[in-house]
Design a protein around this motif. Sequence first.
Motif, mmCIF file in Angstrom:
data_model
loop_
_atom_site.group_PDB
_atom_site.id
_atom_site.type_symbol
_atom_site.label_atom_id
_atom_site.label_comp_id
_atom_site.label_asym_id
_atom_site.label_seq_id
_atom_site.Cartn_x
_atom_site.Cartn_y
_atom_site.Cartn_z
ATOM 1 N N SER A 232 0.835 -1.205 0.000
ATOM 2 C CA SER A 232 0.000 0.000 0.000
ATOM 3 C C SER A 232 0.866 1.250 0.000
ATOM 4 N N GLY A 233 0.464 2.254 -0.778
ATOM 5 C CA GLY A 233 1.232 3.487 -0.863
ATOM 6 C C GLY A 233 1.365 4.202 0.461
ATOM 7 N N LYS A 234 0.316 4.185 1.275
ATOM 8 C CA LYS A 234 0.387 4.904 2.550
ATOM 9 C C LYS A 234 1.302 4.197 3.541
ATOM 10 N N VAL A 235 1.416 2.865 3.454
ATOM 11 C CA VAL A 235 2.348 2.128 4.303
ATOM 12 C C VAL A 235 3.778 2.332 3.804
ATOM 13 N N PHE A 236 3.958 2.364 2.505
ATOM 14 C CA PHE A 236 5.256 2.701 1.907
ATOM 15 C C PHE A 236 5.738 4.058 2.416
ATOM 16 N N PHE A 237 4.840 5.010 2.482
ATOM 17 C CA PHE A 237 5.178 6.349 2.971
ATOM 18 C C PHE A 237 5.587 6.314 4.440
ATOM 19 N N ILE A 238 4.819 5.601 5.270
ATOM 20 C CA ILE A 238 5.094 5.569 6.707
ATOM 21 C C ILE A 238 6.379 4.816 7.020
ATOM 22 N N SER A 239 6.564 3.649 6.434
ATOM 23 C CA SER A 239 7.663 2.770 6.836
ATOM 24 C C SER A 239 8.976 3.068 6.129
ATOM 25 N N ILE A 240 8.916 3.661 4.939
ATOM 26 C CA ILE A 240 10.129 3.974 4.173
ATOM 27 C C ILE A 240 10.296 5.478 3.985
ATOM 28 N N GLY A 241 9.218 6.139 3.603
ATOM 29 C CA GLY A 241 9.307 7.559 3.271
ATOM 30 C C GLY A 241 9.703 8.435 4.446
ATOM 31 N N ALA A 267 12.797 12.290 -2.621
ATOM 32 C CA ALA A 267 12.033 11.592 -1.591
ATOM 33 C C ALA A 267 10.697 12.278 -1.346
ATOM 34 N N THR A 268 10.716 13.610 -1.273
ATOM 35 C CA THR A 268 9.483 14.362 -1.024
ATOM 36 C C THR A 268 8.486 14.166 -2.160
ATOM 37 N N THR A 269 8.953 14.302 -3.380
ATOM 38 C CA THR A 269 8.069 14.185 -4.543
ATOM 39 C C THR A 269 7.556 12.763 -4.700
ATOM 40 N N ALA A 270 8.426 11.773 -4.437
ATOM 41 C CA ALA A 270 7.993 10.377 -4.516
ATOM 42 C C ALA A 270 6.892 10.091 -3.505
ATOM 43 N N MET A 271 6.999 10.685 -2.301
ATOM 44 C CA MET A 271 5.962 10.459 -1.293
ATOM 45 C C MET A 271 4.652 11.142 -1.663
ATOM 46 N N VAL A 272 4.733 12.266 -2.368
ATOM 47 C CA VAL A 272 3.517 12.898 -2.907
ATOM 48 C C VAL A 272 2.798 11.909 -3.821
ATOM 49 N N GLY A 273 3.571 11.157 -4.591
ATOM 50 C CA GLY A 273 2.981 10.176 -5.500
ATOM 51 C C GLY A 273 2.506 8.918 -4.815
ATOM 52 N N ALA A 274 2.936 8.696 -3.569
ATOM 53 C CA ALA A 274 2.542 7.471 -2.863
ATOM 54 C C ALA A 274 1.187 7.600 -2.200
ATOM 55 N N THR A 275 0.906 8.757 -1.606
ATOM 56 C CA THR A 275 -0.354 8.938 -0.885
ATOM 57 C C THR A 275 -0.640 10.414 -0.708
ATOM 58 N N SER A 277 -1.990 11.695 1.789
ATOM 59 C CA SER A 277 -1.789 12.079 3.186
ATOM 60 C C SER A 277 -0.431 12.725 3.410
ATOM 61 N N THR A 278 0.462 12.633 2.427
ATOM 62 C CA THR A 278 1.750 13.326 2.495
ATOM 63 C C THR A 278 1.551 14.804 2.776
ATOM 64 N N THR A 410 -5.487 18.000 9.228
ATOM 65 C CA THR A 410 -5.410 16.592 8.831
ATOM 66 C C THR A 410 -6.751 15.960 8.487
ATOM 67 N N THR A 411 -7.848 16.450 9.046
ATOM 68 C CA THR A 411 -9.160 15.794 9.065
ATOM 69 C C THR A 411 -9.086 14.582 9.997
ATOM 70 N N PRO A 412 -10.226 14.110 10.512
ATOM 71 C CA PRO A 412 -10.214 13.033 11.506
ATOM 72 C C PRO A 412 -9.625 11.709 11.025
ATOM 73 N N ASN A 413 -9.702 11.426 9.737
ATOM 74 C CA ASN A 413 -9.210 10.124 9.265
ATOM 75 C C ASN A 413 -7.703 10.082 9.059
ATOM 76 N N ILE A 414 -7.013 11.217 9.234
ATOM 77 C CA ILE A 414 -5.575 11.271 8.981
ATOM 78 C C ILE A 414 -4.763 11.552 10.242
ATOM 79 N N TYR A 415 -5.329 12.248 11.234
ATOM 80 C CA TYR A 415 -4.526 12.739 12.353
ATOM 81 C C TYR A 415 -3.705 11.642 13.029
ATOM 82 N N TRP A 416 -4.243 10.438 13.181
ATOM 83 C CA TRP A 416 -3.511 9.388 13.883
ATOM 84 C C TRP A 416 -2.171 9.092 13.228
ATOM 85 N N ARG A 417 -2.021 9.385 11.946
ATOM 86 C CA ARG A 417 -0.744 9.124 11.265
ATOM 87 C C ARG A 417 0.341 10.106 11.699
#
Length: 613
Positions: A232-241, A267-275, A277-278, A410-417
């Motif tokens: 998943s792109g958002k997990v890629f962002f959290i664990s690697i990005g 790295a910044t631009t790649a994470m924009v492309g991953a999710t 939520s960046t 963040t909105t409520p669905n993003i803040y926990w990240r």
Amino acid sequence: MHFTNNNPESYTSVIIVKSALFWLMGLLACLTILTHVAQVSGITFKVYAYTALFLMLVMPLLVWIFFHEQYKKVTRYDPKTLLFLVIICLGGAFLASFFNSGATKISTDLFYYVPNAVYHLQNPDSPMDFAIHFIETGSEPFTSYFVATSVPFEYTQAVIAYFLNIDYLSAYFLFSPALLGCLIPIALYYLICQFVDPKLAVVGALFTVAIVLLLGETSRTPGTWSFPNIYSGKVFFISIGIPLFAAATVNSFRTASPSDWALTFAATTAMVGATSSTMAILPPLAVVLVVACAAVSGGEYKTFIKNLFLYSCSLSYLIVYTLVAFFNLHSDVGTNSPISEDFPVTFLGHAGFFFEKSGPATALVLIVSTVLALLMTSGKVRKFTLVWVVATIVLFLNPIVAPLLIKYLTTPNIYWRLFYIYPLPLLLGLTGAKLFEYAGRFSKPVQLGFISVTFFILFISHFVPFTTSVLYLRTEFAWPRYKMPPASQRVALAVIAVTPPGPMLAPLPLGGIVAMLSAKYPQMRVFNEAEKVWFGERGLRTEIDNRICASEFVNGDKPDCFPEFQALLGYTNLRSVVIAKSAILDSKVSSALNENGFTNRREIDDLLLVYWK
């Protein structure tokens, strides 16, 4: 701003890792920009794919341009460290490949992220755009720039599938996880080696991975958001990005070299492309890191301000993307949005995503690693780490600021990240590295015994009765396959095999899985939240409510929804209906299907039937 006696980039292993990360992040950054240009200009997917292939071929040249001089400056060759790092990376690929996350269910987020990429892969002469191709509207398709749709991360895998001549989900669930699983320990190593010698950093990276695998007590803790879900792109962002971005930021202020600027931009631009939520996560992380870098700048304020300007320029694509997204934001994605309706609006509510249910493992590890890392480090390393921790808590992670951030950022669905901007990977890495360094003061037998006992304890921790290991709580370990229930996959393929193309009414999760496998069947409904936003913007909230009700009816769940089901059968474009056998026991259901032209019928399995015109 130096944290170690020796320049990290004087080591072979560090330069090789840095150039490898730049190659991949640079490629993903280029494909992110290319995807957005293609969607705006409307070039076909085939042209997009061949342009992406060209970029893949020229990327090694960019690596040479930025790094050939740095290779000449290497003065410390550490082949053992490099070999150990390769072994850990192969282990990461193995873990990511053999984790079958959510084996008894499939993430409903994928019903939104995957189908558009599948559509363009299966229709390569179609123009790239922002249209939603997997929901039947009866008129102009919905448009979404970044909410609940495929983003460059998914389209990049469509390119891989196109040239390897494989189906999309093979690239998504089988090919990419192996590659991305390698990157988790590499990114951790690159972050940790900014603060300790590479020999210690590689041990710190291994220690971090070993601990993270034990943090699987909820669906949002670090263990779950790593190897098991790296596809998943958002997990890629959290664990690697996030680790990579932090390391690139430190290097940007330490050397301000062109290669460091380029890596930060990539790295910044790649994470924009991953999710998407960046946009909400990276700016707060950048603020915290800048504050920490300022704290250890040693009074060299002119140099710091110059580096800060250059660093800000490296975030330019993120800034532009955020501004564009803000002005094209859906009118209903805020606090009261259907997308956010099941999420809390308080700090403690979001903290509960990490610290509940099976045990307090994540909270315990966070506290212990923070204390140990701060006690075992000294000088600028301790000061930088302490400022990072304190700034994160004071500025972003506390009950006072959380409601404001949830409402306006963040909105409520993003803040926990935002909890992931806390430097837990670095703290774990420093703890592991310093423990190894401490063990090195003793004789070889004592040192070997200390290390063996440590990793034996970590190993058996996966098997004790009270474990929070991802091996048991959130995943299963099995042969690589698509990350969905095999029975659901078989049913979806059976439906596709016998049903003519056209709009389809199907129960959950079958409709979403069909959309992930084939672009020939636009669905009346794949899930709930995004459809409510899109239909609501057109004043059609009642229509999507009726569609959801009809979909629940064909699943055999809500017999009271027969009127909505009957009305939807009269929808002009509807071509097929997948329905539970239990739902057609009433003769009026069969009569309604026949009266509306659904006279062809095929049994799919013991539970489902498909009707079509």
